[in-house]
Design an enzyme around this catalytic site. Structure first.
Site, short mmCIF file in Angstrom:
data_model
loop_
_atom_site.label_atom_id
_atom_site.label_comp_id
_atom_site.label_asym_id
_atom_site.label_seq_id
_atom_site.Cartn_x
_atom_site.Cartn_y
_atom_site.Cartn_z
N ASN A 85 7.61 -0.35 8.48
CA ASN A 85 8.04 -1.33 7.48
C ASN A 85 7.88 -0.72 6.09
OD1 ASN A 85 5.35 -1.62 6.72
ND2 ASN A 85 5.31 -3.83 6.95
N ASP B 134 4.79 -13.46 3.24
CA ASP B 134 3.94 -12.34 2.87
C ASP B 134 2.46 -12.71 2.94
OD1 ASP B 134 3.73 -9.64 1.47
OD2 ASP B 134 2.72 -10.89 -0.03
N ASP C 260 -5.08 -15.76 -6.69
CA ASP C 260 -4.94 -16.45 -5.40
C ASP C 260 -4.65 -17.94 -5.60
OD1 ASP C 260 -5.15 -15.71 -2.60
OD2 ASP C 260 -6.75 -17.22 -2.51
N HIS D 231 -4.12 -13.94 4.41
CA HIS D 231 -4.87 -14.38 3.23
C HIS D 231 -4.63 -15.85 2.90
CE1 HIS D 231 -5.84 -10.16 2.91
NE2 HIS D 231 -4.59 -9.97 3.26
N ARG E 77 -9.33 -15.47 2.74
CA ARG E 77 -8.32 -16.49 2.42
C ARG E 77 -8.54 -17.19 1.09
NH1 ARG E 77 -8.60 -18.15 8.68
NH2 ARG E 77 -6.74 -17.08 9.40
N GLU F 93 3.64 -12.34 8.01
CA GLU F 93 3.04 -11.02 7.95
C GLU F 93 1.54 -11.15 8.11
OE1 GLU F 93 1.78 -7.21 5.36
OE2 GLU F 93 1.57 -9.27 4.69
N ASN G 81 1.28 -16.46 -1.53
CA ASN G 81 -0.18 -16.44 -1.50
C ASN G 81 -0.78 -16.34 -2.89
OD1 ASN G 81 -2.94 -15.82 -0.29
ND2 ASN G 81 -2.53 -13.88 -1.33
N ARG H 263 13.35 -5.87 14.21
CA ARG H 263 13.78 -5.65 12.83
C ARG H 263 13.92 -4.15 12.60
NH1 ARG H 263 9.58 -7.51 8.46
NH2 ARG H 263 8.50 -5.68 9.27
C1 AAO Z 1 -0.72 -3.29 -6.66
C2 AAO Z 1 -1.60 -2.06 -6.85
C3 AAO Z 1 -3.06 -2.46 -6.69
C4 AAO Z 1 -3.41 -3.56 -7.68
C5 AAO Z 1 -2.47 -4.74 -7.47
C6 AAO Z 1 -2.69 -5.87 -8.47
O1 AAO Z 1 -1.24 -1.08 -5.88
O2 AAO Z 1 -3.86 -1.31 -6.93
O3 AAO Z 1 -4.73 -3.99 -7.45
O4 AAO Z 1 -1.11 -4.28 -7.60
O5 AAO Z 1 -2.48 -5.43 -9.76
C7 AAO Z 1 2.13 -4.50 -2.38
C8 AAO Z 1 1.48 -3.12 -2.46
C9 AAO Z 1 0.20 -3.14 -3.25
C10 AAO Z 1 0.41 -3.79 -4.61
C11 AAO Z 1 0.90 -5.21 -4.34
C12 AAO Z 1 1.12 -6.02 -5.60
O6 AAO Z 1 1.24 -2.65 -1.15
O7 AAO Z 1 -0.23 -1.80 -3.43
O8 AAO Z 1 -0.80 -3.81 -5.33
O9 AAO Z 1 2.18 -5.12 -3.66
O10 AAO Z 1 1.99 -5.38 -6.45
C13 AAO Z 1 -3.35 -5.99 3.34
C14 AAO Z 1 -2.76 -7.37 3.52
C15 AAO Z 1 -1.24 -7.35 3.71
C16 AAO Z 1 -0.57 -6.53 2.63
C17 AAO Z 1 -1.19 -5.15 2.63
C18 AAO Z 1 -0.58 -4.25 1.55
O11 AAO Z 1 -3.38 -8.03 4.60
O12 AAO Z 1 -0.78 -8.68 3.66
O13 AAO Z 1 -2.60 -5.25 2.39
N1 AAO Z 1 0.88 -6.49 2.78
C19 AAO Z 1 1.75 -7.40 1.97
C20 AAO Z 1 3.05 -6.72 1.53
C21 AAO Z 1 2.76 -5.65 0.50
C22 AAO Z 1 2.19 -6.29 -0.76
C23 AAO Z 1 1.33 -7.46 -0.49
C24 AAO Z 1 1.10 -7.97 0.78
C25 AAO Z 1 0.85 -8.23 -1.65
O14 AAO Z 1 3.74 -6.26 2.64
O15 AAO Z 1 3.89 -4.89 0.19
O16 AAO Z 1 1.40 -5.32 -1.49
O17 AAO Z 1 1.89 -9.16 -1.96
C26 AAO Z 1 -6.45 -3.43 6.70
C27 AAO Z 1 -6.21 -4.91 6.91
C28 AAO Z 1 -4.86 -5.36 6.40
C29 AAO Z 1 -4.61 -4.84 5.00
C30 AAO Z 1 -4.70 -3.31 5.06
C31 AAO Z 1 -4.33 -2.65 3.75
O18 AAO Z 1 -5.75 -2.65 7.65
O19 AAO Z 1 -6.29 -5.21 8.27
O20 AAO Z 1 -4.84 -6.77 6.39
O21 AAO Z 1 -3.32 -5.26 4.56
O22 AAO Z 1 -6.02 -2.99 5.43
O23 AAO Z 1 -5.33 -2.82 2.83
C32 AAO Z 1 -6.92 0.64 9.93
C33 AAO Z 1 -7.26 -0.76 10.40
C34 AAO Z 1 -6.38 -1.78 9.74
C35 AAO Z 1 -6.53 -1.64 8.27
C36 AAO Z 1 -6.10 -0.26 7.88
C37 AAO Z 1 -6.18 -0.09 6.37
O24 AAO Z 1 -5.64 1.01 10.42
O25 AAO Z 1 -7.14 -0.83 11.79
O26 AAO Z 1 -6.68 -3.09 10.14
O27 AAO Z 1 -6.90 0.70 8.53
O28 AAO Z 1 -6.44 1.15 5.95
#
Ligand code: AAO
Length: 511
Positions: free
Chosen positions: A313, A212, A182, A216, A173, A248, A115, A352
C-alpha cells in the site's frame, strides 16, 4: 414472520460489506495522489473497459500545505477542513469524476481521515490547500468548525498527549498518533460533523470509504458515525444500498488491539497478507510457495469475507505503516507481478491493486530518506498522468494497474469469480499451480530450476492464450499457447529465467 422480515431488512440495510462494484467486477485500484481529472479519464479510457470495479482515491478534503519538506505525500493525512479542495482538484472536478466514473460503472471509494486534524506542532496560518485559516496550538479549525472542546486533550492521560504503548488500548485511541490532534469522537457534535462530510460525498455518488487509522478510534465511535450515514445515491445504486466500509487497522499480531474488534463495522485491511506473501516469494525464513496450499485463514488471517487484501500500500511501499522489508513493490517488478498475480488468482479476500508514482528512493542505514517525496509535480502542482503509445504511463507515474500481467489478472479474477479453489499442485518447493473450478488455471515457477509438468487444469479442452506473456487479440495469441486435452490435462514448461515465470489461462483467453 413479520419480525424476521423486519430483521432481515435491517440486516440488509446495515450491510456495509458489499463493495457495490458492477456485477462481475471484483477488484479496485488505489490511484495514489492522482488528480480527479485524470481519474475521470482513466475510468472511461481504461478501468471500465478492463473490468476494474472501482478506485480508492487520496483524501479529497482540505489539508495542510507542508513546505519543509516540500509538499510530502503525507500532508494529505493532516486535515484542515472538510472542503473538497486539494492538490487533486476542487469540488466541481470531484463531482465530475464521481459522475463520469459511475456512468461507466467504476466506483469511487474515498480515503476518509477522521481520526484527527493536523499535527499539533504545525504553525497557525492559512498554509492549507484551500487557504482556510487554522491554529493547531489553540485547536481552532474555524472552517469546520472545531475548537478545543472537540479534541481529546483532556481524555489522554499520558502527560504529553501521545500514546506511549500499543498495548494500552485507551492510549492508542484517546491519545495522539504521530502528534496529530486527536478528535473527540465520543462527542455527538464531532460525530455529526464527520457524518455530514461523509454524507456530502455519498450524495455526490461515492460508493464507500477507506477509513484511515481505525486502530486509533474506538469501534463503537466509528459505528456511531456510520449509523448516521445516508444510503448511496439512487442515480447509480439500488435503493437502500449502504456505503462500503473498509477500515485501516494494522494487526500483525502481538498487540492488544485486534482486527476482529472492527468486523461489525465493515471490512478490515489484512496487513499479514502482503507481509507473508512477500516473505514467501523472497524465500525468506525458510518459506516456500508449496506452503501456500492453505493460504488464507489457514495462515491465521481474518475470515475471507472481512478481508481487504493488497500486496503493498502507499505506506509500506516506502517503509511507513507496517509490514517491513518483505513487502513487494514495483521496485522488485518480477516478484511483484508474481505476488499480484497470486493474489488476483486466489479466492481469499477483496482485492486492491496499488498504482504508484516513481520517487528517487535512497537508503541510508536501511531507511529510505526520500520516503516523504510527493507525486510528480511542477512547483507543487501535480502533473498530468500522460499515456505512452504502448499504453504505459509517463510523467513519472508507474501505473502498475496498466502492466499487462496485472491488468490481465484483474480480468482473470472477474472470469473465475465465485469458482472454488481447485487442482492444487506443488513440487514440494517453489513450483505451484491451482485452478478456479473450470474457469481458470495458474502455474508459478519460483524455483532456481525449470518447471516441466503435465497438470490437471480443470478446463475444457482447447488451446488457450497465456495472459501473462501476451494477450488474446481476436483469434490470435501474442504470448505462449497452452493446449488442454480432453481430460483437462495440459503440459507446462516455465524456465526459471523467464521474464515472468508464471502462466495463467482462463475461459475467455481460449482461442
Ligand atoms: C507526519 C510526519 C510525522 C509527524 C506528523 C505530524 O511523518 O513525523 O509527527 O506528520 O506532524 C502518514 C505518514 C506519517 C505522517 C502522517 C501525517 O505515514 O508519516 O506523519 O501521514 O502527515 C500507524 C497507524 C496507521 C498509520 C501508520 C502510518 O496505526 O493507522 O501508523 N497509517 C495511516 C495512513 C498513513 C498516515 C496516517 C495513518 C495518519 O495510512 O499514511 O500517516 O493519518 C506498528 C503499529 C501500527 C503503526 C505502525 C507504524 O506496526 O502496529 O499500528 O501504524 O507501527 O508506526 C512491526 C510490527 C508492526 C509495527 C511495525 C512498525 O512490523 O509487527 O505491528 O513493526 O515498525
Amino acid at each position: 414472520m413479520k419480525f424476521f422480515l423486519l430483521l432481515s431488512v435491517i440486516g440488509f440495510c446495515w450491510a456495509q460489506y458489499a463493495p457495490h462494484t458492477k456485477t462481475g467486477r471484483t477488484s479496485i485500484v488505489h490511484l495514489f495522489e492522482w488528480r480527479w481529472f485524470d481519474i475521470a479519464l482513466e475510468c472511461e479510457r481504461y478501468l471500465a473497459p478492463k473490468g476494474f470495479g472501482g478506485v480508492q482515491i487520496s483524501p479529497p478534503n482540505e489539508n495542510v500545505v507542508i513546505t519543509d519538506p516540500s509538499r510530502p505525500w503525507w500532508e494529505r493525512y493532516q486535515p484542515v477542513s472538510y472542503k473538497l479542495c486539494t492538490r487533486s482538484g476542487n469540488e466541481s472536478e470531484f463531482k465530475d469524476m464521481v459522475t463520469r466514473c459511475n456512468n461507466v460503472g467504476v466506483r469511487i471509494y474515498v480515503d476518509a481521515v477522521i481520526n484527527h486534524m493536523t499535527g499539533s506542532g504545525v504553525s497557525a496560518g492559512t498554509s492549507s490547500t484551500c487557504g482556510s485559516y487554522f491554529n493547531p496550538g489553540t485547536r481552532d479549525f474555524p472552517a469546520v468548525p472545531y475548537s478545543g472542546w472537540d479534541f481529546n486533550d483532556g481524555k489522554c492521560k499520558t502527560g504529553n498527549g501521545e500514546f506511549k504503548s500499543y498495548n494500552v488500548a485507551y492510549q492508542v485511541r484517546d491519545c495522539r498518533l504521530l502528534g496529530l490532534l486527536d478528535l473527540a469522537l465520543e462527542k455527538d457534535y464531532v460525530r455529526s460533523t464527520i457524518a455530514e462530510y461523509l454524507n456530502r460525498l455519498i450524495d455526490i455518488g461515492v460508493a464507500g470509504f477507506r477509513i484511515d487509522a481505525c486502530k486509533h478510534m474506538w469501534p463503537g465511535d466509528i459505528k456511531a458515525i456510520l449509523d448516521k450515514l445516508h444510503n448511496l445515491n439512487t442515480s447509480w445504486f439500488p435503493e437502500g444500498s449502504r456505503p462500503f466500509i473498509y477500515q485501516e487497522v494494522i494487526d500483525l499480531g502481538g498487540e492488544t488491539i485486534t482486527s476482529s474488534e472492527y468486523f461489525g463495522n465493515g471490512l478490515v485491511t489484512e496487513f499479514k497478507y502482503g507481509a507473508k506473501l512477500g516473505t514467501v516469494l523472497r524465500k525468506w525464513s525458510g518459506e516456500k510457495m508449496a506452503y501456500l496450499k492453505n493460504w488464507g485463514e489457514g495462515w491465521g488471517f481474518m475470515p475471507s469475507d472481512r478481508a481487504l487484501v493488497f500486496v503493498d500500500n502507499h505506506d509500506n511501499q516506502r517503509g511507513h505503516g507496517a509490514g517491513g522489508a518483505s513487502i513487494l513493490t514495483f521496485w522488485d517488478a518480477r516478484l511483484y507481478k508474481m505476488g499480484v498475480g497470486f493474489m488476483l488468482a486466489h479466492p481469499y479476500g477483496f482485492t486492491r491493486v496499488m498504482s504508484s508514482y516513481h520517487w528517487p528512493r535512497y537508503f541510508e542505514n536501511g531507511k529510505d530518506v526520500n520516503d516523504w517525496i510527493g507525486p510528480p509535480n511542477n512547483n507543487g502542482v501535480i502533473k498530468e498522468v500522460t499515456i505512452n503509445p504502448d499504453t504505459t504511463c509517463g510523467n513519472g507515474w508507474v501505473c502498475e494497474h496498466r502492466w499487462r500481467q496485472i491488468r490481465n489478472m484483474v480480468i482473470f479474477r472477474n472470469v473465475v469469480n465465485g469458482q472454488p479453489f481447485t487442482n492444487w499442485w506443488d513440487n514440494g518447493s517453489n513450483q505451484v499451480a491451482f485452478g478456479r473450478g473450470n474457469k481458470g488455471f495458474i502455474v508459478f515457477n519460483n524455483d532456481d530450476w525449470a518447471l516441466s509438468a503435465t497438470l490437471q487444469t480443470g478446463l475444457p479442452a482447447g488451446t488457450y492464450c497465456d495472459v501473462i506473456s501476451g494477450d488474446k487479440i481476436g483469434a490470435n495469441c501474442t504470448g505462449i499457447e497452452i493446449n488442454v486435452s480432453c481430460d483437462g490435462n495440459a503440459y507446462f514448461s516455465i524456465s526459471n529465467s523467464a521474464e515472468d515465470p508464471f502462466i495463467a489461462i482462463h475461459t475467455e483467453s481460449k482461442l
